[in-house]
Write a protein that holds these residues in place. Structure first.
Motif, PDB file in Angstrom:
ATOM      1  N   ALA A  33       0.836  -1.203   0.000  1.00 30.43           N
ATOM      2  CA  ALA A  33       0.000   0.000   0.000  1.00 30.43           C
ATOM      3  C   ALA A  33       0.872   1.255   0.000  1.00 30.43           C
ATOM      4  CB  ALA A  33      -0.941   0.003   1.198  1.00 30.43           C
ATOM      5  N   ILE A  34       1.957   1.227   0.761  1.00 29.66           N
ATOM      6  CA  ILE A  34       2.864   2.377   0.801  1.00 29.66           C
ATOM      7  C   ILE A  34       3.478   2.609  -0.579  1.00 29.66           C
ATOM      8  CG2 ILE A  34       5.032   3.229   1.784  1.00 29.66           C
ATOM      9  CD1 ILE A  34       4.257   1.679   4.360  1.00 29.66           C
ATOM     10  N   GLN A  70       2.138   1.861  -3.432  1.00 27.08           N
ATOM     11  CA  GLN A  70       1.093   2.461  -4.280  1.00 27.08           C
ATOM     12  C   GLN A  70       1.001   3.955  -4.034  1.00 27.08           C
ATOM     13  OE1 GLN A  70      -2.544   0.323  -3.523  1.00 27.08           O
ATOM     14  NE2 GLN A  70      -1.845  -1.533  -4.543  1.00 27.08           N
ATOM     15  N   GLY A  71       1.095   4.361  -2.776  1.00 23.41           N
ATOM     16  CA  GLY A  71       1.043   5.779  -2.460  1.00 23.41           C
ATOM     17  C   GLY A  71       2.227   6.540  -3.011  1.00 23.41           C
ATOM     18  N   CYS A  72       3.385   5.898  -3.028  1.00 23.10           N
ATOM     19  CA  CYS A  72       4.572   6.540  -3.599  1.00 23.10           C
ATOM     20  C   CYS A  72       4.443   6.716  -5.112  1.00 23.10           C
ATOM     21  CB  CYS A  72       5.816   5.713  -3.298  1.00 23.10           C
ATOM     22  SG  CYS A  72       6.344   5.716  -1.568  1.00 23.10           S
ATOM     23  N   ALA A  99      -5.590   2.227   3.023  1.00 23.58           N
ATOM     24  CA  ALA A  99      -5.724   3.616   2.564  1.00 23.58           C
ATOM     25  C   ALA A  99      -4.761   4.519   3.328  1.00 23.58           C
ATOM     26  CB  ALA A  99      -7.159   4.094   2.743  1.00 23.58           C
ATOM     27  N   LYS A 100      -4.597   4.251   4.622  1.00 25.24           N
ATOM     28  CA  LYS A 100      -3.619   4.986   5.426  1.00 25.24           C
ATOM     29  C   LYS A 100      -2.193   4.716   4.927  1.00 25.24           C
ATOM     30  CE  LYS A 100      -5.906   7.174   8.758  1.00 25.24           C
ATOM     31  NZ  LYS A 100      -5.771   8.628   9.022  1.00 25.24           N
ATOM     32  N   GLN A 134      -1.344   4.050   1.860  1.00 23.69           N
ATOM     33  CA  GLN A 134      -1.164   4.839   0.642  1.00 23.69           C
ATOM     34  C   GLN A 134      -0.913   6.306   0.975  1.00 23.69           C
ATOM     35  OE1 GLN A 134      -4.519   4.115  -1.925  1.00 23.69           O
ATOM     36  NE2 GLN A 134      -4.177   1.916  -1.978  1.00 23.69           N
ATOM     37  N   GLU A 135      -1.642   6.813   1.953  1.00 22.18           N
ATOM     38  CA  GLU A 135      -1.433   8.200   2.374  1.00 22.18           C
ATOM     39  C   GLU A 135      -0.017   8.389   2.924  1.00 22.18           C
ATOM     40  OE1 GLU A 135      -3.300  11.522   5.489  1.00 22.18           O
ATOM     41  OE2 GLU A 135      -4.301   9.576   5.212  1.00 22.18           O
ATOM     42  N   GLY A 144       2.599   6.680   2.078  1.00 21.96           N
ATOM     43  CA  GLY A 144       3.497   6.655   0.928  1.00 21.96           C
ATOM     44  C   GLY A 144       3.540   7.986   0.210  1.00 21.96           C
ATOM     45  N   ARG A 145       2.383   8.615   0.049  1.00 20.63           N
ATOM     46  CA  ARG A 145       2.343   9.938  -0.605  1.00 20.63           C
ATOM     47  C   ARG A 145       3.111  10.966   0.221  1.00 20.63           C
ATOM     48  NH1 ARG A 145      -2.982   8.134  -1.767  1.00 20.63           N
ATOM     49  NH2 ARG A 145      -3.859   9.206   0.036  1.00 20.63           N
ATOM     50  N   LYS A 146       2.969  10.892   1.539  1.00 20.63           N
ATOM     51  CA  LYS A 146       3.677  11.835   2.414  1.00 20.63           C
ATOM     52  C   LYS A 146       5.193  11.616   2.349  1.00 20.63           C
ATOM     53  CE  LYS A 146       0.021  12.745   5.831  1.00 20.63           C
ATOM     54  NZ  LYS A 146       0.091  14.221   5.785  1.00 20.63           N
TER      55      LYS A 146
END
Length: 265
Positions: A23-24, A26-28, A143-144, A146-147, A149-151
């Motif tokens: 998931a991380i 995917q967020g990246c 979902a967290k 992924q978030e 990873g985006r951060k």
């Protein structure tokens, strides 16, 4: 800073740490190289990163610490200033000193810790009778992830180099929680519904179940990950009544309230 590659390294006998790491990634938004430390041969190979390689390192919490069997692989890391996101996955009790220990180790190996996170996965001892964080990480947890990873990527995009990241303070104590020595473990029962399919041996990350002897478990190698129990297609493997079920009973009674992922930047 520019990230050349993303590497996901995880130890995940029952799949929880791998799911969070995925998931991380995917967020990246980057294609990832997977380093599955659950497989014993993989742990024998050292990893060398460059300053523009991002490593997401995800491990389960065992007795409040990083799994002991990862010590050799972690000490063999050559990170050369690479940015690292340290992640621990725990069974809804506490993560104690594991996240601090993991981030300390990464810094000792030359990595720049740019983010830390603690996520929840179904406890290894969880069962129908004694449920603990069942089916986690669930959709909300992922979902967290992924978030998170985006951060991580947003943080790196705001830096000239990973070395410019501020020092992250995470909960935990030094010296770390003491790990008490233990003798051979005998807590797994195998019923006569076992068809000797070998799934348990394939899932065991430490070779405690050998080909041709699928009803036996080497207690001197077993790490109580319960992958063989959770992965048995016939449900032939269970925990014997005793110390392990006593722990499971206490966890189910005292750790029922849902905990949420936390992170530190």
């Amino acid at each position: 800073m520019h990230i050349r590659s993303l590497k996901l390294a995880y130890f995940s006998p029952t799949g929880t740490s791998a799911s969070v790491a995925g998931a991380i990634a995917q967020g990246c938004g980057l294609e990832a190289e997977h380093i599955d430390l659950t497989r014993e041969p993989v742990r024998a190979h050292p990893v060398r990163l460059g300053a523009d390689d991002l490593l997401v390192l995800a491990v389960p919490v065992y007795s409040g610490r990083v799994p002991v069997l990862l010590e050799g692989w972690l000490k063999g890391l050559s990170l050369n200033g690479a940015p690292v996101a340290c992640v621990v996955v725990y069974g809804n009790r506490e993560y104690d000193d594991a996240l601090l220990e993991l981030s300390d180790t990464v810094r000792e190996q030359g990595g720049a810790v740019v983010a830390c996170g603690a996520f929840i996965g179904e406890h290894s001892f969880s069962s129908t009778e004694y449920p603990v964080a069942v089916a986690r990480p669930d959709a909300a947890d992922l979902a967290k992830g992924q978030e998170f990873g985006r951060k991580v990527l947003d943080t790196l995009n705001g830096l000239d180099s990973a070395q410019a990241a501020r020092i992250i303070e995470v909960p935990g104590n030094r010296p770390y929680k003491e790990l008490k020595p233990r003798g051979p473990l005998d807590f797994i029962a195998v019923s006569d519904v076992c068809v000797e399919c070998g799934t348990c041996a394939e899932l065991c990350p430490v070779g405690a179940i050998v080909d041709g002897a699928y009803t036996e478990t080497d207690g001197s190698k077993c790490i109580m990950c319960c992958a063989c129990i959770k992965g048995c297609p016939e449900r032939a493997r269970t925990m014997k009544e005793g110390f392990a079920t006593d722990i499971a009973r206490r966890l189910a009674a005292n750790c029922a309230e849902r905990k949420e992922p936390v992170w530190f930047f």
